[in-house]
Design an enzyme around this catalytic site. Structure first.
Site, PDB file in Angstrom:
ATOM      1  N   SER A 118       0.799  -1.219   0.000  1.00  0.00           N
ATOM      2  CA  SER A 118       0.000   0.000   0.000  1.00  0.00           C
ATOM      3  C   SER A 118       0.833   1.271   0.000  1.00  0.00           C
ATOM      4  O   SER A 118       0.309   2.343  -0.259  1.00  0.00           O
ATOM      5  CB  SER A 118      -0.918   0.021   1.227  1.00  0.00           C
ATOM      6  OG  SER A 118      -0.157   0.007   2.415  1.00  0.00           O
ATOM      7  N   CYS A 119       2.130   1.181   0.303  1.00  0.00           N
ATOM      8  CA  CYS A 119       2.923   2.395   0.456  1.00  0.00           C
ATOM      9  C   CYS A 119       4.314   2.175  -0.091  1.00  0.00           C
ATOM     10  O   CYS A 119       5.010   1.246   0.324  1.00  0.00           O
ATOM     11  CB  CYS A 119       3.005   2.807   1.924  1.00  0.00           C
ATOM     12  SG  CYS A 119       4.065   4.231   2.214  1.00  0.00           S
ATOM     13  N   GLY A 120       4.738   3.037  -0.997  1.00  0.00           N
ATOM     14  CA  GLY A 120       6.052   2.882  -1.597  1.00  0.00           C
ATOM     15  C   GLY A 120       7.172   3.555  -0.843  1.00  0.00           C
ATOM     16  O   GLY A 120       8.335   3.342  -1.148  1.00  0.00           O
TER      17      GLY A 120
END
Length: 281
Positions: A118-120
Site C-alpha cells: 500500500s505504500c512505496g
C-alpha cells in the site's frame, strides 16, 4: 512461479438472501526481494516489496529507475529471477548485476527499502530521503494532450484490467501516447508496484525517458507516484482519484502535468495546465 490470482473458500453473508460457503478468486500477494550489486561482486538485498507475482523483472528494473539507481537498461548487465533460499522454491528473488561504472546503492538502515503493497515510501526516514532528483527536464517536453482524449483513458485502462475483473482487488497503471493509445498496462496489489512495472517495461524496451506520454493510474496520485513519473521522464500523470499536497508541489516543481479526479468526462488540473487543450469557454 507465483500466480496472479489464487482461489480460497469464503463464507458469503447476504442479509437479504442465503449465507453460503463458496470458492472466491483473490489477488495474489507475495514478497519480492531485489538484490543489486556489481557484476562479479556481491549483490546484497536492497529491497523487499509485497507485490502480485508477474512481470517481476519489469518491477525490479522499474524500481531501480524510479529510485535513481539506474537511468537506462545499459546500466544493467543481467537481471534474472532466482529461486531464493526458501524451500519449496518460490522464485521471489530478482538478482540485478550492474554494469561497470554504475555506482551500487548504499544499503543504509536509516533508509529502509522494505515496502508494503500500500505504500512505496513508508520505510524511508524523511521527505529529504525520498525526493530523488530526476535526470529529465519535464518542463522542456512540448507534448500537449486534448481534454477529449484524457477523458477516454479511464475506460481504456479499466477494459485492460483482466486480473481486476477476476478479483476486484488490483490497482492498474497504463502508459498512453498523447493520442490516447495504450502501449503498456500492468496490475498489482500495490499502486507503486504497478507504476514500477510500467516503467520497467519502458526501460527494457528502450522507451525511457517516456517523453510525449501520459501515465494513467487507477487510484490516487501520491507523492511517490509523481516522483516515479518524473524519474521516468513522463510529462503527464493522470489519476482517477485525488492527489496529495506533496504530489502537487512536486509536480509543479518538476514541470509535470498532474490531473486528478479524472472520471465522468471531467477532471481537475493541479499542475502544468498549459499542456491540456480544453474546449473554448
Amino acid at each position: 512461479m507465483g500466480r496472479v490470482t489464487a482461489r480460497r473458500r469464503i463464507t458469503r453473508v447476504d442479509l437479504d438472501g442465503a449465507t453460503r460457503t463458496r470458492p472466491d478468486t483473490l489477488a495474489a500477494e507475495e514478497p519480492l526481494e531485489i538484490r543489486v550489486g556489481p557484476a562479479g561482486g556481491p549483490r546484497p538485498p536492497l529491497a523487499v516489496t509485497m507485490r502480485t507475482p508477474g512481470n517481476d523483472l519489469d518491477l525490479a528494473i522499474g524500481f531501480l529507475v524510479t529510485e535513481g539507481v539506474i537511468a537506462s537498461p545499459d546500466d544493467v548487465v543481467t537481471a534474472q529471477l532466482c529461486a531464493g533460499d526458501n524451500e519449496p522454491n518460490t522464485y521471489n528473488v530478482v538478482d540485478v548485476a550492474l554494469a561497470p561504472g554504475v555506482e551500487p546503492p548504499t544499503t543504509d538502515p536509516s533508509r529502509n527499502f522494505y515496502t508494503t503493497s500500500s505504500c512505496g515510501v513508508c520505510g524511508k526516514a524523511s521527505i529529504d530521503a525520498v525526493r530523488v532528483r530526476s535526470r529529465h527536464d519535464l518542463g522542456a517536453d512540448p507534448v500537449t494532450v486534448d481534454a477529449t482524449t484524457l477523458v477516454t483513458l479511464p475506460d481504456t485502462l479499466r477494459a485492460a484490467q483482466k486480473a481486476f475483473d477476476a478479483t476486484g482487488g488490483l490497482h492498474a497503471a497504463g502508459l498512453f501516447t498523447a493520442a490516447g493509445d495504450l502501449v503498456c498496462v500492468r496490475e498489482d496489489v500495490g499502486r507503486h508496484n504497478a507504476v514500477d512495472k510500467v516503467v520497467g517495461w519502458a526501460a527494457r524496451n528502450g522507451r525511457l525517458p517516456a517523453t510525449g506520454h501520459v501515465l494513467m493510474v487507477s487510484g490516487r496520485a501520491s507523492f511517490e507516484l509523481v516522483q516515479k513519473a518524473t524519474l521516468a521522464g513522463i510529462p503527464v500523470l493522470a489519476a482517477v482519484s485525488a492527489p496529495s499536497t506533496l504530489a502537487v508541489d512536486l509536480a509543479a516543481e518538476s514541470g509535470l502535468t498532474l490531473v486528478g479526479f479524472l472520471r465522468d468526462r471531467a477532471f481537475n488540473i493541479y499542475a502544468g495546465d498549459k499542456r491540456v487543450i480544453t474546449p473554448p469557454r
